[in-house]
Each structure stands twice: as C-alpha cells, then as structure tokens.
Scaffold this motif. Structure first.
Motif, PDB file in Angstrom:
ATOM      1  N   GLU A 137       0.816  -1.213   0.000  1.00  0.00           N
ATOM      2  CA  GLU A 137       0.000   0.000   0.000  1.00  0.00           C
ATOM      3  C   GLU A 137       0.853   1.268   0.000  1.00  0.00           C
ATOM      4  O   GLU A 137       0.432   2.302  -0.516  1.00  0.00           O
ATOM      5  N   LYS A 138       2.040   1.191   0.554  1.00  0.00           N
ATOM      6  CA  LYS A 138       2.888   2.378   0.669  1.00  0.00           C
ATOM      7  C   LYS A 138       3.875   2.529  -0.489  1.00  0.00           C
ATOM      8  O   LYS A 138       4.426   3.609  -0.687  1.00  0.00           O
ATOM      9  N   ALA A 139       4.119   1.448  -1.239  1.00  0.00           N
ATOM     10  CA  ALA A 139       5.183   1.464  -2.249  1.00  0.00           C
ATOM     11  C   ALA A 139       4.800   2.178  -3.537  1.00  0.00           C
ATOM     12  O   ALA A 139       5.669   2.554  -4.313  1.00  0.00           O
ATOM     13  N   GLY A 140       3.518   2.348  -3.805  1.00  0.00           N
ATOM     14  CA  GLY A 140       3.121   3.031  -5.022  1.00  0.00           C
ATOM     15  C   GLY A 140       2.525   2.085  -6.048  1.00  0.00           C
ATOM     16  O   GLY A 140       2.653   0.856  -5.954  1.00  0.00           O
ATOM     17  N   GLN A 141       1.882   2.666  -7.049  1.00  0.00           N
ATOM     18  CA  GLN A 141       1.139   1.890  -8.048  1.00  0.00           C
ATOM     19  C   GLN A 141       2.032   0.961  -8.859  1.00  0.00           C
ATOM     20  O   GLN A 141       1.659  -0.159  -9.170  1.00  0.00           O
ATOM     21  N   LYS A 142       3.226   1.431  -9.216  1.00  0.00           N
ATOM     22  CA  LYS A 142       4.116   0.614 -10.051  1.00  0.00           C
ATOM     23  C   LYS A 142       4.524  -0.687  -9.366  1.00  0.00           C
ATOM     24  O   LYS A 142       4.800  -1.688 -10.031  1.00  0.00           O
ATOM     25  N   CYS A 143       4.580  -0.662  -8.042  1.00  0.00           N
ATOM     26  CA  CYS A 143       5.077  -1.823  -7.297  1.00  0.00           C
ATOM     27  C   CYS A 143       4.009  -2.871  -7.030  1.00  0.00           C
ATOM     28  O   CYS A 143       4.339  -4.011  -6.675  1.00  0.00           O
ATOM     29  N   LYS A 144       2.742  -2.520  -7.174  1.00  0.00           N
ATOM     30  CA  LYS A 144       1.666  -3.411  -6.733  1.00  0.00           C
ATOM     31  C   LYS A 144       1.675  -4.750  -7.462  1.00  0.00           C
ATOM     32  O   LYS A 144       1.258  -5.765  -6.913  1.00  0.00           O
ATOM     33  N   GLN A 145       2.144  -4.782  -8.700  1.00  0.00           N
ATOM     34  CA  GLN A 145       2.167  -6.035  -9.463  1.00  0.00           C
ATOM     35  C   GLN A 145       3.064  -7.097  -8.820  1.00  0.00           C
ATOM     36  O   GLN A 145       2.887  -8.291  -9.043  1.00  0.00           O
ATOM     37  N   PHE A 146       4.044  -6.667  -8.019  1.00  0.00           N
ATOM     38  CA  PHE A 146       4.980  -7.608  -7.404  1.00  0.00           C
ATOM     39  C   PHE A 146       4.484  -8.166  -6.066  1.00  0.00           C
ATOM     40  O   PHE A 146       5.091  -9.076  -5.522  1.00  0.00           O
ATOM     41  N   PHE A 147       3.383  -7.606  -5.551  1.00  0.00           N
ATOM     42  CA  PHE A 147       2.922  -7.998  -4.220  1.00  0.00           C
ATOM     43  C   PHE A 147       1.722  -8.937  -4.280  1.00  0.00           C
ATOM     44  O   PHE A 147       0.798  -8.835  -3.482  1.00  0.00           O
TER      45      PHE A 147
END
Length: 416
Positions: A137-147
């Motif tokens: 939730e804190k890492a940003g939109q670009k990172c969400k695919q990795f979580f």
C-alpha cells in the motif's frame, strides 16, 4: 384358461410395439445417406436461423467481434511503415515509463527494511504476509504487481513464522525489472516488429552495446566486426537450431547468454570470470588467434583440411563431414578406430564403446540416445569427446590410470 385370457392383452400390446419398432427400423434403413445428410442440414439451418434471429434482437452479430488480424505494410507503403514504427516507439516508451527507476527501487528497499518482521534469525531480514501487504500500500502503483499472494507463496520456504526473505523478494523484483528493460531494449532492434531478431538486428544490438561494457574497453575498433560475429554466432548456434535466420526475443531472455554478455558491465570482474565468459575480450582474442593459426591460406575461411588441424589434429573425419554438412560453407570449404590406427594404437571394439556410452547415458529407449537423454544424463560432454576426438577417447579410456597417477603425485607431495 383364465390365466391365458388375462395375459393375452399384454402380449398383444408387446407384439404391436415390436412390430412398430421393426417398421420404423425398416423405414430408416431404406433412407439413403444423402437423405440423412439433407435432414441434418435442414435441422442445422432451422436452429441457426433461430439463434441468429435472437442475436439480432439483441443487436449482436459476428460483426461485434473485434478485429484481431492486421497485415504488415508492404515495402512500397512508406507512410504505413512509418506510422507502424512510430506507434511501436510510443508503445515501448510507455512500457519503459511503467518500470521502476533507481529512486523507486531504493524507496522499495527502504520500506521493506522498515517493515521487517522479528525475530531475526541469523543475518537475513524477513517479512510476514501482513507486513508484506502493508508495504504494498505504501510502495506506489508501479510496485503493486509484485505484491501478489502467489509471489509470496513461491518465496515462502521453511520459515517457522511464515515469513519470506526480504533480500530474495527484492532480488526477484530487480530481476523482473531487468528482464522488462532488456525486453524493451531488444525490441527497439526488432525491425519487423514480430517478436524476433534477425542476424543483422542482433549484430546492430551488440555493436551498439560494446561501448557500454567496460570490460571491452581494450578492444580495437578494427576488431569489433570479428567480436560481433563470434558473439552473434553463439546466440544463433544454440537458439536457432533449424537455421531459420531469426531468434525469438523471448528465447534470448530465457537463456543465460545475455547475462554473460551484460556481466561485462562489471568494472571489477575477476580474471577467472573473464576467462570463463565466452563474450569477454580474452575469450574473443583466443578464438581469433586459433582461427588465424588454422587459416593457412589466409583467405578468411577454413576448409575441411584446415579445420582438421584444430587442437592436436585428432578430430574424426565423420565429425568434420558433419560440421561441413551443418554449417554454412563456400565451395566445399567410426572414425575413432581410424584415428587410433593412424596414431599406432590398438583399436577397441565398437560394441564395448557402445555399451559404455549407453551405460553412462541410460536413455529412455534402450536402442537409441536422443539429445534430451544426453542433457538429462549430464554426460553429454564426455560422450561427445569420446566420439569426435581421439584425445578425448584416450582420456576416458585411461581415466583410472590417470586418477591413480594423480593420487600418487599427491602422496609424494605430502611425503615431501
């Protein structure tokens, strides 16, 4: 008599049914195959019209299916070609902007480290799924695919607290980002835009890559053409076995060759790593020197006779013939037993050699050995050396003596 009178109507009914069935069967038998086909077509037409009518009522038809095929523009359609190139460039730029940059990667590492889950076991920081989602939730939109949950599950091993290694997860993200960056970089050289590189495309990619590789700074520019040739041939030899003249970008990314090539970006690469890397300057110069030594007539090509002098000159005739059948040549430019006779050695039985090879490889089919059998056995290099080079065969045949001599030498050193 009373029983017979009661049963008679039932018998009459069964008899009538039997007669009717026989009549229907007889009638069907009289129909020709063409009549049956006509009946089937009538039924199909009836139901298709009803179905299509229902679709039309809902304003639906086959025309609502989106177009999925677009022909490539012809060579004389300059405007269409330019439009296609520009649209591809815009698409690749958009994909590139979607990737994490260095600052975003650093921020991701900071967040992961901040949310690590105790207790600390050894020196490796760990994170549980709850904190994993909090970082998402804190890492940003670009990172969400990795979580994704499946990624967490893949990295989950034997931690008693249900955690994954922060370093392993971050390396996974770095690897994915690198793959996408490289995919985009290679796609810029995909002139056809079909997901593959031709030989000339890959040559251009490597030629423009050379200045970015510090380990190749010492190469003279006059040597670039030979270097590019040897590097490209490595890719095409293994990734284009059918000699189609093109390689899928997906296959380039999947193999380790590109990793080896880009390893030359490391300014502190060890001498041992350079020696073992096919794309390093020492390796390319070594191949070039061997080639010049074999090319006795200095015409820039190797004939079969010149190639036969490679190494200690013990390559078999059958192997050389196969090389020239498989590889591109210009104007024509059990064999082990023959080589043994030529060098004054006692020939061995073919049956004995065959049995040893089959025992080593253990193929699925006891009557033949496939490429997959060789790969699975891990003995491919040994089998190849036995069959194509006398020295390789001799080394294998005398392996026990050689090991014993090595042990004796070690003992002497220990005694001294």
């Amino acid at each position: 008599m009373a029983v017979a009178e009661v049963d008679k109507p039932a018998l009459d009914w069964r008899q009538a049914l039997k007669s009717r069935l026989e009549a229907v069967a007889s009638q069907k038998a009289k129909k020709t195959d063409q009549e049956l086909k006509d009946n089937e077509m009538d039924l199909f037409t009836k139901y298709y019209i009803e179905w299509r009518g229902g679709r039309k009522k809902n304003n639906l038809s086959y025309k609502s299916i989106p177009r999925f095929y677009y022909r490539l523009p012809a060579e004389d359609e300059i405007l269409l070609q330019k439009l296609r190139e520009e649209s591809r460039a815009v698409f690749l730029q958009r994909k590139s902007r979607e990737l994490l940059d260095n600052e975003e990667l650093q921020n991701l590492w900071f967040l992961l480290d901040k949310h690590q889950t105790p207790p600390l076991i050894g020196e490796e920081a760990m994170i549980n799924y709850e904190n994993f989602l909090e970082v998402k939730e804190k890492a940003g939109q670009k990172c969400k695919q990795f979580f994704a949950a499946k990624i967490f599950a893949k990295l989950l091993h034997n931690d008693p607290y249900g955690r994954i290694s922060i370093m392993q997860f971050f390396n996974y993200v770095m690897r994915k980002v690198w793959l996408h960056q490289t995919r985009i970089g290679l796609s810029l050289y995909d002139v056809a835009g079909q997901g593959y590189l031709r030989e000339s495309d890959l040559e251009n990619y490597i030629l423009e890559l050379i200045p970015t590789l510090p380990q190749l700074d010492g190469l003279e520019k006059s040597f670039y053409s030979f270097y590019v040739c040897t590097a490209v041939r490595k890719f095409f030899f293994f990734l284009d076995p059918l000699r189609t003249g093109k390689i899928k970008i997906q296959d380039i990314l999947a193999c380790s060759f590109l990793d080896d090539l880009l390893e030359l970006r490391d300014e502190e690469l060890s001498k041992e790593s350079q020696e073992s890397n096919w794309f390093s300057a020492p390796s390319a110069l070594r191949v070039y020197g061997q080639y010049l030594n074999l090319d006795k007539d200095h015409n820039g090509m190797l004939s079969k006779e010149e190639l036969s002098r490679y190494g200690t000159g013990t390559l078999t005739g059958v192997f050389l013939d196969r090389v020239f059948q498989e590889c591109l040549t210009y104007d024509g430019e059990m064999a082990i037993q023959e080589q043994m006779k030529l060098h004054g050695q006692e020939p061995v039985s073919f049956q004995d050699v065959k049995d040893e090879i089959f025992d080593m490889v253990k193929p699925k089919d006891p009557y033949k050995i496939t490429l997959q059998d060789l790969i699975s056995s891990g003995q491919g290099d040994t089998v190849s050396s036995i069959l194509i080079d006398l020295n390789g065969f001799w080394t294998y045949e005398n392996r026990e003596v050689l090991v014993a001599n090595d042990n004796d030498g070690s003992a002497d050193l220990d005694d001294s």
